[in-house]
Design a protein around this motif. Structure first.
Motif, PDB file in Angstrom:
ATOM      1  N   THR A 183      -6.266 -14.556  -8.295  1.00 25.73           N
ATOM      2  CA  THR A 183      -5.181 -14.010  -7.467  1.00 25.73           C
ATOM      3  C   THR A 183      -4.009 -14.983  -7.369  1.00 25.73           C
ATOM      4  OG1 THR A 183      -4.724 -12.882  -5.366  1.00 25.73           O
ATOM      5  CG2 THR A 183      -6.024 -14.893  -5.236  1.00 25.73           C
ATOM      6  N   PRO A 184      -2.785 -14.454  -7.334  1.00 18.48           N
ATOM      7  CA  PRO A 184      -1.623 -15.316  -7.091  1.00 18.48           C
ATOM      8  C   PRO A 184      -1.492 -15.644  -5.606  1.00 18.48           C
ATOM      9  CG  PRO A 184      -0.905 -13.051  -7.350  1.00 18.48           C
ATOM     10  CD  PRO A 184      -2.396 -13.071  -7.581  1.00 18.48           C
ATOM     11  N   ALA A 185      -0.512 -16.434  -5.271  1.00 19.44           N
ATOM     12  CA  ALA A 185      -0.244 -16.797  -3.873  1.00 19.44           C
ATOM     13  C   ALA A 185       0.105 -15.550  -3.061  1.00 19.44           C
ATOM     14  CB  ALA A 185       0.907 -17.797  -3.802  1.00 19.44           C
ATOM     15  N   GLY A 186      -0.023 -15.683  -1.754  1.00 17.97           N
ATOM     16  CA  GLY A 186       0.368 -14.601  -0.850  1.00 17.97           C
ATOM     17  C   GLY A 186      -0.807 -13.897  -0.196  1.00 17.97           C
ATOM     18  N   VAL A 187      -2.015 -14.420  -0.370  1.00 17.88           N
ATOM     19  CA  VAL A 187      -3.170 -13.786   0.269  1.00 17.88           C
ATOM     20  C   VAL A 187      -2.995 -13.831   1.784  1.00 17.88           C
ATOM     21  CG1 VAL A 187      -4.680 -14.411  -1.646  1.00 17.88           C
ATOM     22  CG2 VAL A 187      -4.582 -15.894   0.340  1.00 17.88           C
ATOM     23  N   GLY A 188      -3.641 -12.890   2.440  1.00 16.90           N
ATOM     24  CA  GLY A 188      -3.522 -12.847   3.889  1.00 16.90           C
ATOM     25  C   GLY A 188      -4.524 -11.923   4.515  1.00 16.90           C
ATOM     26  N   PRO A 189      -4.542 -11.877   5.845  1.00 10.90           N
ATOM     27  CA  PRO A 189      -5.564 -11.117   6.554  1.00 10.90           C
ATOM     28  C   PRO A 189      -5.302  -9.619   6.563  1.00 10.90           C
ATOM     29  CG  PRO A 189      -4.066 -12.135   8.115  1.00 10.90           C
ATOM     30  CD  PRO A 189      -3.664 -12.636   6.749  1.00 10.90           C
ATOM     31  N   VAL A 190      -6.398  -8.885   6.722  1.00 10.16           N
ATOM     32  CA  VAL A 190      -6.335  -7.436   6.939  1.00 10.16           C
ATOM     33  C   VAL A 190      -6.910  -7.136   8.313  1.00 10.16           C
ATOM     34  CG1 VAL A 190      -6.441  -6.799   4.498  1.00 10.16           C
ATOM     35  CG2 VAL A 190      -8.550  -7.029   5.783  1.00 10.16           C
ATOM     36  N   ALA A 191      -6.487  -6.015   8.856  1.00 13.66           N
ATOM     37  CA  ALA A 191      -6.990  -5.559  10.153  1.00 13.66           C
ATOM     38  C   ALA A 191      -7.309  -4.082  10.052  1.00 13.66           C
ATOM     39  CB  ALA A 191      -5.934  -5.807  11.238  1.00 13.66           C
ATOM     40  N   GLY A 192      -8.085  -3.585  10.982  1.00 13.32           N
ATOM     41  CA  GLY A 192      -8.397  -2.156  11.003  1.00 13.32           C
ATOM     42  C   GLY A 192      -7.135  -1.316  10.967  1.00 13.32           C
ATOM     43  N   GLY A 193      -7.123  -0.294  10.127  1.00 14.82           N
ATOM     44  CA  GLY A 193      -5.973   0.600  10.017  1.00 14.82           C
ATOM     45  C   GLY A 193      -4.950   0.187   8.983  1.00 14.82           C
ATOM     46  N   ASP A 194      -5.070  -1.012   8.430  1.00 15.45           N
ATOM     47  CA  ASP A 194      -4.118  -1.437   7.379  1.00 15.45           C
ATOM     48  C   ASP A 194      -4.275  -0.559   6.145  1.00 15.45           C
ATOM     49  OD1 ASP A 194      -2.968  -3.486   8.813  1.00 15.45           O
ATOM     50  OD2 ASP A 194      -4.143  -5.078   7.850  1.00 15.45           O
ATOM     51  N   LEU A 195      -3.168  -0.317   5.482  1.00 17.25           N
ATOM     52  CA  LEU A 195      -3.164   0.392   4.197  1.00 17.25           C
ATOM     53  C   LEU A 195      -2.640  -0.553   3.129  1.00 17.25           C
ATOM     54  CD1 LEU A 195      -1.684   3.825   5.276  1.00 17.25           C
ATOM     55  CD2 LEU A 195      -4.073   3.260   4.868  1.00 17.25           C
TER      56      LEU A 195
END
Length: 186
Positions: free
Chosen positions: A174-186
């Motif tokens: 994966t390239p840079a820019g990873v981040g968290p997800v939360a319930g309801g994210d698309l």
């Protein structure tokens, strides 16, 4: 079917997580139960507080091979897609600090999401732009020419250790820019 994943394949992603560049591709595996089925609902596991998205180019192996030379690697796949390697980052950090394997953080149920497969012949996989949007906003952009280890090198390296079989999937990093997800994210 195996899900083979490559870690630390983009310099900027290595930097954002404070890791070091390794002298060879970092390999980890996901079980087939990690594959997200299109009609399923993705659930964030109760045992983690921090699941991250990681967009990656994924190739599907189309013939059996072992010890494949990089110059012949393109004969072993004809399709690719964009995938997401969901990672329980908090769990991974704890495992890494103890020198333990990452599978609990990487291989949990439904942690490997795949898009629709496309024909490699229609694209230039040596210079392919891709991006991931979260809730309509671009969060990750990459290009395959930014990979430390291009797809043929990945296939050469992984096939030294594992026989590649028809249907095996290889997530290429994966390239840079990873981040968290939360319930309801698309």
């Amino acid at each position: 079917m195996k899900i083979i994943c490559i870690g630390r394949n983009y310099v900027e992603h290595i930097k954002e997580l404070g890791n070091e560049v390794n002298g060879e591709p970092v390999i980890f595996m996901k079980p087939d139960s990690a594959l997200f089925r299109q009609r399923d609902v993705f659930y964030i596991p109760d045992w983690t507080n921090e699941v991250h998205y990681e967009a990656e180019i994924v190739v599907r192996i189309n013939r059996v091979g072992k010890n494949i030379a990089a110059e012949f690697a393109t004969k072993y796949f004809a399709e690719f897609t964009l995938g997401i390697d969901f990672t329980a980052r908090d769990v991974q950090s704890k495992l890494k600090s103890k020198g333990l394997p990452w599978e609990k953080a990487k291989g949990f149920d439904q942690s490997a999401v795949l898009g629709d497969f496309l024909e490699v012949a229609d694209y230039d996989l040596d210079n392919l732009n891709f991006e991931l949007h979260k809730n309509g906003t671009p969060v990750q952009q990459g290009n395959t020419d930014m990979m430390l280890y291009p797809i043929p090198t990945i296939i050469e390296h992984t096939s030294e250790y594992f026989t590649l079989k028809i249907g095996d999937l290889i997530f290429t990093g994966t390239p840079a820019g990873v981040g968290p997800v939360a319930g309801g994210d698309l």
